[in-house]
Design a protein around this motif. Sequence first.
Motif, PDB file in Angstrom:
ATOM      1  N   ILE A 113      -1.498   2.171  -5.527  1.00  0.00           N
ATOM      2  CA  ILE A 113      -0.931   0.971  -4.912  1.00  0.00           C
ATOM      3  C   ILE A 113       0.425   0.638  -5.526  1.00  0.00           C
ATOM      4  O   ILE A 113       1.320   0.127  -4.842  1.00  0.00           O
ATOM      5  N   GLU A 114       0.608   0.930  -6.802  1.00  0.00           N
ATOM      6  CA  GLU A 114       1.905   0.688  -7.442  1.00  0.00           C
ATOM      7  C   GLU A 114       2.982   1.572  -6.824  1.00  0.00           C
ATOM      8  O   GLU A 114       4.122   1.148  -6.633  1.00  0.00           O
ATOM      9  N   PHE A 115       2.626   2.825  -6.526  1.00  0.00           N
ATOM     10  CA  PHE A 115       3.570   3.724  -5.877  1.00  0.00           C
ATOM     11  C   PHE A 115       3.899   3.230  -4.472  1.00  0.00           C
ATOM     12  O   PHE A 115       5.062   3.226  -4.055  1.00  0.00           O
ATOM     13  N   TRP A 116       2.892   2.805  -3.731  1.00  0.00           N
ATOM     14  CA  TRP A 116       3.113   2.302  -2.374  1.00  0.00           C
ATOM     15  C   TRP A 116       4.037   1.084  -2.393  1.00  0.00           C
ATOM     16  O   TRP A 116       4.962   0.982  -1.573  1.00  0.00           O
ATOM     17  N   ILE A 117       3.819   0.166  -3.316  1.00  0.00           N
ATOM     18  CA  ILE A 117       4.665  -1.031  -3.446  1.00  0.00           C
ATOM     19  C   ILE A 117       6.092  -0.639  -3.812  1.00  0.00           C
ATOM     20  O   ILE A 117       7.066  -1.188  -3.281  1.00  0.00           O
ATOM     21  N   ALA A 118       6.225   0.326  -4.725  1.00  0.00           N
ATOM     22  CA  ALA A 118       7.557   0.781  -5.151  1.00  0.00           C
ATOM     23  C   ALA A 118       8.317   1.385  -3.972  1.00  0.00           C
ATOM     24  O   ALA A 118       9.535   1.184  -3.830  1.00  0.00           O
ATOM     25  N   CYS A 119       7.617   2.115  -3.103  1.00  0.00           N
ATOM     26  CA  CYS A 119       8.253   2.705  -1.925  1.00  0.00           C
ATOM     27  C   CYS A 119       8.690   1.626  -0.938  1.00  0.00           C
ATOM     28  O   CYS A 119       9.768   1.730  -0.328  1.00  0.00           O
ATOM     29  N   GLU A 120       7.862   0.597  -0.765  1.00  0.00           N
ATOM     30  CA  GLU A 120       8.224  -0.509   0.122  1.00  0.00           C
ATOM     31  C   GLU A 120       9.482  -1.211  -0.389  1.00  0.00           C
ATOM     32  O   GLU A 120      10.380  -1.562   0.391  1.00  0.00           O
ATOM     33  N   ASP A 121       9.557  -1.396  -1.678  1.00  0.00           N
ATOM     34  CA  ASP A 121      10.732  -2.035  -2.280  1.00  0.00           C
ATOM     35  C   ASP A 121      11.958  -1.131  -2.169  1.00  0.00           C
ATOM     36  O   ASP A 121      13.072  -1.606  -1.905  1.00  0.00           O
ATOM     37  N   PHE A 122      11.746   0.175  -2.348  1.00  0.00           N
ATOM     38  CA  PHE A 122      12.847   1.136  -2.290  1.00  0.00           C
ATOM     39  C   PHE A 122      13.521   1.127  -0.913  1.00  0.00           C
ATOM     40  O   PHE A 122      14.749   1.221  -0.793  1.00  0.00           O
ATOM     41  N   LYS A 123      12.739   0.993   0.144  1.00  0.00           N
ATOM     42  CA  LYS A 123      13.285   1.033   1.504  1.00  0.00           C
ATOM     43  C   LYS A 123      14.138  -0.193   1.842  1.00  0.00           C
ATOM     44  O   LYS A 123      14.805  -0.220   2.882  1.00  0.00           O
ATOM     45  N   LYS A 124      14.132  -1.168   0.946  1.00  0.00           N
ATOM     46  CA  LYS A 124      14.964  -2.357   1.140  1.00  0.00           C
ATOM     47  C   LYS A 124      16.345  -2.222   0.503  1.00  0.00           C
ATOM     48  O   LYS A 124      17.192  -3.120   0.628  1.00  0.00           O
TER      49      LYS A 124
END
Length: 235
Positions: A113-124
Amino acid sequence: MEMSLVFFSQLNMCESNEKTFCKLMHGSGKEETSIEAKIRSKEKRNRLSLLLQRPDFHGETHTSRAALLAKETRVSQEEAVKWAESFDKLLSHKDGLDAFTRFLKTEFSEENIEFWIACEDFKKCTEPQQIIIKAKAIYEKFIQNDAPKEVNLDFHTKEVITKNITQPTLQSFDAAQSRVYQLMEQDSYTRFLKSEIYLCLLEGRPQRPTNLRRRSRSFTYNDFQDVKSDVAIWL
């Protein structure tokens, strides 16, 4: 002649008895050696098992994990019911994401879940330099071999990311994020819906102390690098 025959007969009997005695002695020695080896092997396995059960082997204490479980999340029962409709609805709600994260920590698989959250933040990201910096940070933390929170990805996906990490784009981690999302949805999400954490929210009751369970995983040689000195004294 009769005396001679009797003499040789007695000699043969003694020799036969001596051979039998030697066989028994050698056989007994081998049996004892085999038993001792099995006992030593069993002791090594027991000690290694105790080492793997030590809280500090996983970097965090049971106390800190239990504290996470004791955290209260105020959410309406109506909202909690919606989380069971789909995995996407669970992650799209702040409290749902928080509850699911706490659940993964009890299974020692929060890196997903930490990786998924990091990817969501990265796309911003909007600045080119920011894209490079964050992409490198995600790669080093979650993707590269022996990363501190390495996620479970197939070889092809990892290889593509590794080749393009020097010139990342906002889509660099899309395939990996999708892979991890599917793993959580098909595996962890179904267990979350049956967990004490979710059922307490669903029924509007306080959460009882929960027994922590370790996730199943296959240890590799690299997993034992930090405990090599401890294991060596048993070998």
